[in-house]
Design an enzyme around this catalytic site. Structure first.
Site, mmCIF file in Angstrom:
data_model
loop_
_atom_site.group_PDB
_atom_site.id
_atom_site.type_symbol
_atom_site.label_atom_id
_atom_site.label_comp_id
_atom_site.label_asym_id
_atom_site.label_seq_id
_atom_site.Cartn_x
_atom_site.Cartn_y
_atom_site.Cartn_z
ATOM 1 N N ASN A 91 40.303 -16.951 25.709
ATOM 2 C CA ASN A 91 40.114 -18.340 26.830
ATOM 3 C C ASN A 91 41.361 -19.039 26.734
ATOM 4 O OD1 ASN A 91 40.105 -18.758 23.924
ATOM 5 N ND2 ASN A 91 38.619 -20.396 24.009
ATOM 6 N N CYS A 222 36.207 -23.528 22.467
ATOM 7 C CA CYS A 222 35.309 -23.345 21.222
ATOM 8 C C CYS A 222 35.227 -24.749 20.831
ATOM 9 C CB CYS A 222 36.450 -22.770 19.998
ATOM 10 S SG CYS A 222 37.930 -23.319 19.943
ATOM 11 N N GLU A 402 45.719 -25.356 12.819
ATOM 12 C CA GLU A 402 46.853 -25.032 13.827
ATOM 13 C C GLU A 402 47.379 -26.467 14.411
ATOM 14 O OE1 GLU A 402 44.803 -22.070 16.251
ATOM 15 O OE2 GLU A 402 46.132 -20.781 15.122
HETATM 16 N N1 LIG Z 1 36.344 -19.921 19.036
HETATM 17 C C1 LIG Z 1 36.900 -19.278 20.174
HETATM 18 O O1 LIG Z 1 37.654 -20.074 20.763
HETATM 19 C C2 LIG Z 1 36.055 -18.290 20.814
HETATM 20 C C3 LIG Z 1 34.864 -17.984 20.831
HETATM 21 N N2 LIG Z 1 34.258 -16.718 21.181
HETATM 22 C C4 LIG Z 1 32.803 -16.524 21.160
HETATM 23 O O2 LIG Z 1 32.776 -15.048 20.761
HETATM 24 C C5 LIG Z 1 32.008 -14.585 21.914
HETATM 25 C C6 LIG Z 1 32.552 -12.873 21.988
HETATM 26 O O3 LIG Z 1 33.580 -12.754 22.478
HETATM 27 P P1 LIG Z 1 34.666 -11.873 22.139
HETATM 28 O O4 LIG Z 1 36.215 -12.007 22.785
HETATM 29 O O5 LIG Z 1 33.988 -10.715 21.844
HETATM 30 O O6 LIG Z 1 35.034 -12.645 20.535
HETATM 31 P P2 LIG Z 1 35.663 -11.794 19.299
HETATM 32 O O7 LIG Z 1 35.333 -12.756 18.209
HETATM 33 O O8 LIG Z 1 34.747 -10.548 19.125
HETATM 34 O O9 LIG Z 1 36.945 -11.212 19.632
HETATM 35 C C7 LIG Z 1 38.231 -12.083 19.389
HETATM 36 C C8 LIG Z 1 39.473 -11.137 18.951
HETATM 37 O O10 LIG Z 1 38.986 -10.579 17.788
HETATM 38 C C9 LIG Z 1 39.239 -9.151 18.125
HETATM 39 N N3 LIG Z 1 38.235 -8.350 17.281
HETATM 40 C C10 LIG Z 1 37.037 -8.085 17.485
HETATM 41 N N4 LIG Z 1 36.422 -7.500 16.562
HETATM 42 C C11 LIG Z 1 37.489 -7.385 15.299
HETATM 43 C C12 LIG Z 1 37.388 -6.870 14.220
HETATM 44 N N5 LIG Z 1 36.081 -6.271 13.763
HETATM 45 N N6 LIG Z 1 38.417 -6.885 13.536
HETATM 46 C C13 LIG Z 1 39.591 -7.772 14.112
HETATM 47 N N7 LIG Z 1 39.666 -8.149 15.217
HETATM 48 C C14 LIG Z 1 38.596 -8.039 16.091
HETATM 49 C C15 LIG Z 1 38.934 -9.029 19.586
HETATM 50 O O11 LIG Z 1 39.690 -7.817 19.999
HETATM 51 C C16 LIG Z 1 39.724 -10.481 19.922
HETATM 52 O O12 LIG Z 1 41.160 -10.022 20.083
HETATM 53 C C17 LIG Z 1 32.035 -15.508 23.125
HETATM 54 O O13 LIG Z 1 30.933 -15.225 23.970
HETATM 55 C C18 LIG Z 1 32.043 -16.856 22.310
HETATM 56 O O14 LIG Z 1 30.793 -17.295 22.027
HETATM 57 C C19 LIG Z 1 35.268 -15.974 21.838
HETATM 58 C C20 LIG Z 1 36.557 -16.206 22.169
HETATM 59 C C21 LIG Z 1 36.966 -17.510 21.508
HETATM 60 C C1 LIG Z 2 43.010 -26.962 24.331
HETATM 61 N N1 LIG Z 2 41.646 -27.295 24.146
HETATM 62 C C2 LIG Z 2 41.734 -28.429 23.049
HETATM 63 C C3 LIG Z 2 40.910 -27.496 25.132
HETATM 64 C C4 LIG Z 2 41.060 -26.121 23.544
HETATM 65 C C5 LIG Z 2 41.772 -25.212 22.194
HETATM 66 C C6 LIG Z 2 41.112 -24.446 21.274
HETATM 67 C C7 LIG Z 2 40.439 -23.128 22.006
HETATM 68 O O1 LIG Z 2 41.209 -22.092 21.935
HETATM 69 O O2 LIG Z 2 39.470 -23.313 22.514
#
Ligand SMILES: NC(=O)C1=CN([C@@H]2O[C@H](COP(=O)(O)OP(=O)(O)OC[C@H]3O[C@@H](n4cnc5c(N)ncnc54)[C@H](O)[C@@H]3O)[C@@H](O)[C@H]2O)C=CC1
Ligand SMILES: C[N+](C)(C)CCCC(=O)O
Length: 430
Positions: A91, A222, A402
């Site tokens: 994102n 997030c 962070e």
């Molecule tokens: N908190 C946040 O900023 C985010 C939350 N999400 C949530 O997660 C859902 C799924 O999105 P994804 O991109 O599939 O998130 P994800 O958590 O699976 O992936 C994030 C990162 O972790 C890596 N990854 C995945 N499985 C791993 C493992 N077993 N070991 C080490 N690295 C691993 C991925 O390649 C990517 O670089 C989204 O629909 C959303 O709900 C997704 C992206 C950001």
């Molecule tokens: C920049 N902000 C605050 C909108 C989001 C940053 C956190 C994220 O990676 O989702």
């Protein structure tokens, strides 16, 4: 860095097609992620600010001098951890790479960064920027791949720390793998943050705040405040305003200046978000606007992963749309009556990333901030993240921080040096 600031190109870059000075990182981030160019510019600004901030802090790292009896003393040194791994989400691809690598390098660590395979490009640009700035080869490395690559990095015995941004289930796996060799971990995970709007708020700001809390980056943020609690007396006027403005958000080609909402990350993710809207309807929520796949008029955008931003009314705390992270442009609105009641409801979640409150009552604002169980509370605004301010979660939204000075502690370790100025005790009497 220069390119990030003003669109000055890098002569050495093989990845950036140079067409004048305005083909900059923001544009590439739009192509990478699908968010609007207006937002991408802000992301890149925040990114170079993070590099400058930690570059400044690097020269201030210091320990403590502790006097001991008899002229002896001790001092502490803040030392690097070693090789740190950064694993990023899709994102905020460039920004996440900066938020992790800037403090890591400032503390003297090396970093191996793995971007999400959905947004592989801009982390490589960051590596080129570091190289141009004089960072020695091998200090910042980009490794491409998905879960398998991430797993290898987390299990590697030569890695001292993993900093991860992504979903809660993956975060739990990262922690488990890191435990095997006792790696330090920072987890920036998901959220379902509450935004509380009291009847004494400045309504115009509260409405703008609700949009900021829900619709940046197509809602794929997030810390979004997706549970919007509105005090009952102002619910009708709040809904009217919020729906009017949500309908007016311009969706379409994210490279155009006037666009404010681009495309979601993948077809699969779009389907998942639309599925949440269908489920919400089944559970009794009322769609006041949006929540549908959207096809922009331009023929070249047909088949894009666009959807209209959605406001859901008639929501209750037990609905799926109110309990689970949707990660799309879907706002759930619920009425409340009293401060005590809304605080209980706001905190009734396993997440704890962010929260927000709109009110003109200064005592209430700080009381609510104190009582919300979240790593950040925004008062009378939402989703602003200056680099000087720590960002991170409570509960299952993760730990570690962070940004801000405190992040130094998450990328360094403390060595104590004890200095004896007198004779060593003849303790064993021999
Ligand atoms: N908190 C946040 O900023 C985010 C939350 N999400 C949530 O997660 C859902 C799924 O999105 P994804 O991109 O599939 O998130 P994800 O958590 O699976 O992936 C994030 C990162 O972790 C890596 N990854 C995945 N499985 C791993 C493992 N077993 N070991 C080490 N690295 C691993 C991925 O390649 C990517 O670089 C989204 O629909 C959303 O709900 C997704 C992206 C950001
Ligand atoms: C920049 N902000 C605050 C909108 C989001 C940053 C956190 C994220 O990676 O989702």
């Amino acid at each position: 860095l220069k390119a990030a600031k003003g669109g000055v190109g890098f002569p050495s870059s093989s990845l950036l097609p140079m067409t004048g000075t305005n083909y900059n990182i923001a544009k590439l981030e739009v192509i990478n992620n699908g968010k609007s160019i207006t937002e991408a510019r802000v992301d890149i600004d925040v990114s170079w600010q993070s590099l400058e901030y930690y570059a400044g802090i690097a020269g201030t790292l210091a320990g403590q001098h502790i006097q001991l009896p008899g002229g002896s003393f001790a001092y502490t040194r803040r030392e690097a951890l070693g090789v740190c791994v950064g694993i990023g989400a899709w994102n905020y691809p460039f920004q996440i790479a900066c938020w992790k690598s800037a403090p890591a390098l400032a503390c003297g660590n090396a970093m191996v960064f793995k971007p999400s395979p959905f947004t592989a490009v801009t982390a490589v640009i960051l590596a080129e920027i570091y190289k141009e700035a004089g960072v020695p080869d091998g200090l910042f490395n980009v490794v491409q791949g998905g879960a398998e690559t991430g797993t290898l990095l987390c299990n590697h015995p030569g890695v001292a720390k993993v900093s991860f941004t992504g979903s809660v289930p993956t975060g739990k796996k990262i922690m488990e793998m890191s435990a095997k060799t006792v790696k330090q971990v920072t987890l920036e995970l998901g959220g379902k943050s509450p935004l509380i709007i009291f009847k004494d708020c400045e309504l115009e700001n509260a409405v703008r705040g609700a949009l900021m809390a829900n619709f940046l980056t197509q809602g794929e943020v997030c810390c979004n405040g997706t549970r919007v609690y509105v005090q009952r007396e102002i619910m009708p006027v709040f809904l009217e305003e919020v729906v009017k403005r949500t309908k007016a958000i311009s969706i379409g080609d994210p490279l155009l200046e006037d666009t404010r909402m681009g495309a979601l990350i993948t077809r699969q993710h779009l389907d998942k978000v639309l599925g949440f809207v269908s489920q919400a309807k089944k559970e009794g929520a009322k769609v006041l606007c949006g929540g549908e796949a959207f096809t922009p008029i331009e023929p070249k955008l047909k088949g894009g992963y666009y959807m209209s931003p959605c406001v859901l009314d008639n929501c209750t705390d037990d609905m799926t749309c109110v309990k689970e992270e949707i990660f799309g442009p879907v706002m759930s609105v619920m009425p409340f009556d009293t401060e005590e009641e809304v605080l209980k409801r706001a905190n009734n979640t396993t997440f704890g990333l962010a929260s927000g409150v709109f009110t003109r009552d200064i005592s209430r604002a700080h009381r609510v901030a104190e009582n919300l169980q979240a790593g950040t509370c925004f008062i009378n605004n939402y989703n602003i993240s200056p680099v000087e301010v720590p960002f991170g979660g409570y509960k299952q939204s993760g730990f570690g921080r962070e940004n801000g000075q405190v992040t130094i502690e998450y990328y360094s370790q403390l060595k104590t040096v004890v200095v004896e100025m007198g004779a060593v005790d003849d303790y064993f009497n021999c």
